[in-house]
Design a protein around this motif. Structure first.
Motif, PDB file in Angstrom:
ATOM      1  N   VAL A 190       0.972  -1.193  -0.209  1.00 62.17           N
ATOM      2  CA  VAL A 190       0.132   0.037  -0.039  1.00 62.17           C
ATOM      3  C   VAL A 190       0.977   1.124  -0.006  1.00 62.17           C
ATOM      4  O   VAL A 190       0.515   2.264  -0.801  1.00 62.17           O
ATOM      5  CB  VAL A 190      -0.942   0.122   1.132  1.00 62.17           C
ATOM      6  CG1 VAL A 190      -1.554   1.353   1.380  1.00 62.17           C
ATOM      7  CG2 VAL A 190      -1.904  -1.248   1.060  1.00 62.17           C
ATOM      8  N   ARG A 191       2.003   1.455   0.960  1.00 60.57           N
ATOM      9  CA  ARG A 191       2.832   2.247   0.837  1.00 60.57           C
ATOM     10  C   ARG A 191       3.580   2.608  -0.540  1.00 60.57           C
ATOM     11  O   ARG A 191       3.854   3.605  -1.073  1.00 60.57           O
ATOM     12  CB  ARG A 191       3.960   2.054   1.994  1.00 60.57           C
ATOM     13  CG  ARG A 191       4.949   2.990   1.937  1.00 60.57           C
ATOM     14  CD  ARG A 191       5.822   3.158   3.359  1.00 60.57           C
ATOM     15  NE  ARG A 191       6.622   1.797   3.403  1.00 60.57           N
ATOM     16  CZ  ARG A 191       7.554   1.289   2.734  1.00 60.57           C
ATOM     17  NH1 ARG A 191       8.154   1.997   1.851  1.00 60.57           N
ATOM     18  NH2 ARG A 191       8.003   0.095   2.897  1.00 60.57           N
ATOM     19  N   GLY A 194       1.094   3.843  -3.090  1.00 61.64           N
ATOM     20  CA  GLY A 194       0.964   5.554  -2.688  1.00 61.64           C
ATOM     21  C   GLY A 194       2.332   6.129  -3.132  1.00 61.64           C
ATOM     22  O   GLY A 194       2.014   7.415  -3.685  1.00 61.64           O
ATOM     23  N   GLN A 195       3.434   5.618  -3.019  1.00 60.73           N
ATOM     24  CA  GLN A 195       4.727   6.588  -3.582  1.00 60.73           C
ATOM     25  C   GLN A 195       4.807   6.609  -4.957  1.00 60.73           C
ATOM     26  O   GLN A 195       5.011   7.434  -5.521  1.00 60.73           O
ATOM     27  CB  GLN A 195       5.733   5.591  -2.971  1.00 60.73           C
ATOM     28  CG  GLN A 195       6.080   5.889  -1.430  1.00 60.73           C
ATOM     29  CD  GLN A 195       7.304   5.202  -0.890  1.00 60.73           C
ATOM     30  OE1 GLN A 195       7.886   4.464  -1.655  1.00 60.73           O
ATOM     31  NE2 GLN A 195       7.655   5.226   0.121  1.00 60.73           N
ATOM     32  N   GLU A 198       2.240   9.269  -6.136  1.00 62.76           N
ATOM     33  CA  GLU A 198       2.737  10.454  -5.804  1.00 62.76           C
ATOM     34  C   GLU A 198       3.820  10.990  -6.907  1.00 62.76           C
ATOM     35  O   GLU A 198       3.823  11.919  -7.246  1.00 62.76           O
ATOM     36  CB  GLU A 198       3.439  10.639  -4.490  1.00 62.76           C
ATOM     37  CG  GLU A 198       2.516  10.529  -3.170  1.00 62.76           C
ATOM     38  CD  GLU A 198       1.916  11.833  -3.195  1.00 62.76           C
ATOM     39  OE1 GLU A 198       2.340  12.793  -3.433  1.00 62.76           O
ATOM     40  OE2 GLU A 198       0.846  11.957  -2.382  1.00 62.76           O
ATOM     41  N   HIS A 213      -2.341  17.075  -3.232  1.00 61.59           N
ATOM     42  CA  HIS A 213      -3.709  16.365  -3.193  1.00 61.59           C
ATOM     43  C   HIS A 213      -4.705  17.331  -3.684  1.00 61.59           C
ATOM     44  O   HIS A 213      -4.466  18.300  -3.476  1.00 61.59           O
ATOM     45  CB  HIS A 213      -3.811  15.789  -1.893  1.00 61.59           C
ATOM     46  CG  HIS A 213      -2.937  14.717  -1.549  1.00 61.59           C
ATOM     47  ND1 HIS A 213      -3.272  13.374  -1.923  1.00 61.59           N
ATOM     48  CD2 HIS A 213      -1.856  14.556  -0.731  1.00 61.59           C
ATOM     49  CE1 HIS A 213      -2.337  12.745  -1.477  1.00 61.59           C
ATOM     50  NE2 HIS A 213      -1.317  13.235  -0.662  1.00 61.59           N
TER      51      HIS A 213
END
Length: 243
Positions: A190-191, A194-195, A198, A213
């Motif tokens: 999940v991390r 997300g990266q 981004e 965001h």
């Protein structure tokens, strides 16, 4: 004996010591290596691989993992008759001498434990170790470390033999995969996702180090409107005072 003869004798002695000539005999070659080299092809490949392995550097011989008697005297293999060769083979691969052949299952774990007990104990209790012992597709020790040219596996490359998605594998211990590890891996993925998002989001304006965001963009827009309103109000007040 004159000085020249003394010097010659001393020089010969030094040469013999440095080269091992006449001081010690060369250690006899393992029966396993002698025969497998001559057999050639796929039967010689294990010897070739082993000679480039850490086991060879650490003097871990064939019989350490396969059992049997590697000290059987072979002599000149090329002069042996078929009957003599068969006798040597039977003696070196004697079950009475603990010959195991190709270790597998719990026997493999037992063999590897002779030198790697802590890691094998950990792997035996892991999800993958249990899956291997139960014939459910788990990898054996040699699946990841190679059987003869033993290496430390390159994670996650070696994991691609069984797994299509290896994201996050470098952040877990592949020897100790438990239910808790699965949860940990999910959080890592999940991390990482997300990266990735981004990194893919374009910057709002040049000079920004990363994207913003949606709520951050909204706050900036609201702040800009508020500042513009205050400026307009200040101008209005100034103009009213000059009337």
């Amino acid at each position: 004996m004159d000085a020249k003869k003394w010097m010659l004798a001393i020089s010969c002695l030094i040469f013999a010591v440095l080269n091992g000539s006449g001081v010690r005999a060369e250690a006899p070659q393992s029966a396993c290596i002698s025969c497998h080299k001559v057999l050639g092809g796929t039967l010689a490949m294990p010897v070739t691989n082993w000679q480039h392995s850490v086991h060879h550097l650490e003097k871990v011989g064939c019989d350490r993992c396969h059992g049997g008697d590697a000290t059987v005297q072979v002599g000149n293999v090329f002069t042996l008759t078929g009957q003599q060769f068969a006798a040597i083979k039977a003696a070196s691969m004697s079950q009475a001498k603990g010959f195991l052949g190709k270790p597998s299952g719990q026997v493999m774990f037992d063999v590897c434990s002779r030198c790697h007990a802590p890691m094998v104990a950990m792997y035996t209790q892991s999800i993958m170790g249990k899956a291997y012992l139960q014939n459910k597709g788990g990898p054996s020790c040699t699946r990841c470390h190679n059987a003869h040219n033993n290496v430390m596996p390159a994670v996650p490359k070696v994991c691609m033999q069984c797994h299509k998605d290896t994201s996050g594998f470098t952040e877990i211990n592949p020897m100790d995969v438990t239910p808790a590890t699965i949860t940990q891996l999910s959080r890592i993925r999940v991390r990482l996702a997300g990266q990735t998002i981004e990194g893919a989001r374009p910057a709002v304006a040049p000079g920004f180090t990363g994207g913003l965001h949606a709520y951050e963009v909204g706050l900036m827009a609201f702040g800009g409107i508020l500042v513009l309103f205050l400026i307009c109000y200040a101008v209005y007040v100034i103009l009213e005072k000059e009337k």
